[in-house]
Scaffold this motif. Structure first.
Motif, mmCIF file in Angstrom:
data_model
loop_
_atom_site.group_PDB
_atom_site.id
_atom_site.type_symbol
_atom_site.label_atom_id
_atom_site.label_comp_id
_atom_site.label_asym_id
_atom_site.label_seq_id
_atom_site.Cartn_x
_atom_site.Cartn_y
_atom_site.Cartn_z
ATOM 1 N N ASN A 22 -5.917 -1.412 8.723
ATOM 2 C CA ASN A 22 -5.425 -2.197 7.589
ATOM 3 C C ASN A 22 -5.161 -1.339 6.359
ATOM 4 O O ASN A 22 -4.552 -1.809 5.409
ATOM 5 N N THR A 23 -5.659 -0.110 6.371
ATOM 6 C CA THR A 23 -5.420 0.798 5.254
ATOM 7 C C THR A 23 -4.610 1.992 5.738
ATOM 8 O O THR A 23 -4.597 2.322 6.922
ATOM 9 N N ASP A 73 0.163 -1.040 10.636
ATOM 10 C CA ASP A 73 -0.914 -1.919 10.185
ATOM 11 C C ASP A 73 -1.847 -2.329 11.326
ATOM 12 O O ASP A 73 -3.025 -2.566 11.098
ATOM 13 N N GLN A 91 0.833 -1.207 0.000
ATOM 14 C CA GLN A 91 0.000 0.000 0.000
ATOM 15 C C GLN A 91 0.867 1.255 0.000
ATOM 16 O O GLN A 91 0.577 2.224 -0.716
ATOM 17 N N ARG A 120 -0.549 8.174 3.996
ATOM 18 C CA ARG A 120 -0.656 8.230 2.530
ATOM 19 C C ARG A 120 0.015 9.497 1.992
ATOM 20 O O ARG A 120 0.763 9.441 1.022
#
Length: 191
Positions: free
Chosen positions: A161-162, A157, A18, A168
């Motif tokens: 989970n994102t 994590d 990710q 980001r």
């Protein structure tokens, strides 16, 4: 002139992937080409989308961003094994003066992210790369409640989970910075 940035990572359960995807987004936003690469692993499954890194990737890239899940404060063994096999590239200076950066993920907030980022940086420094981090002028570095630091992008994590919005943004910014520096370095006269 094309600018290719290798995003070289290992991801077992998808958390590090990710981050790699967000970094690739930043590379693309900066007008460079992200090349996603991984290592072969004897014991862990490899995603069908992953392409194994080649020696030519090191020679032909304009920058490299290295990522691994935290393994007791260190990089995954497959990545370590790869770097231990790069003596000929080191002797040839294949990565000298190219920008490099690092990223990681861990299960917990105190899972060894900073030590992993620092140990990921060591082979890049030995190869003569110019280490790039995320400056405090990036608001997400100062606002994060999970991953992301001046050392590099990261994700916790166990919290989610994102990627969080700040994790980001740190990853995107890291991809942009490495790409911008690589493009600027392409403009410099060769010694």
């Amino acid at each position: 002139m094309s600018c290719r940035i290798v995003i070289f990572y290992f991801s077992r359960h998808g958390a590090t992937q990710q981050l790699a995807d967000a970094i690739a987004e930043g590379v693309s936003k900066a007008g460079a080409e992200p090349l996603m690469r991984t290592v072969e692993s004897d014991s862990e499954a490899k995603s069908a989308r992953d392409i194994s890194i080649s020696r030519d990737d090191l020679k032909q890239c304009d920058g490299l961003i290295l990522g691994s899940p935290t393994r007791f404060g260190h990089m995954a063994s497959g990545l370590q094994k790869f770097w231990e096999s790069t003596s000929s590239e080191w002797l040839a200076g294949a990565l000298e003066d190219k920008p490099g950066a690092v990223f990681t993920s861990s299960q917990s907030l105190h899972g060894g992210q900073e030590s992993t980022l620092l140990t990921l940086a060591l082979p890049l420094l030995h190869h003569g790369m110019t280490l790039v981090g995320i400056p405090y002028s990036e608001p997400a570095v100062q606002q994060t409640q999970s991953g992301g630091s001046p050392y590099g992008a990261s994700h916790v994590d166990g919290i989610s989970n994102t990627l969080s919005a700040h994790e980001r943004q740190c990853a995107i910014r890291l991809g942009q910075r490495v790409s911008q520096i690589a493009k600027a370095m392409q403009e410099l006269p060769k010694p």
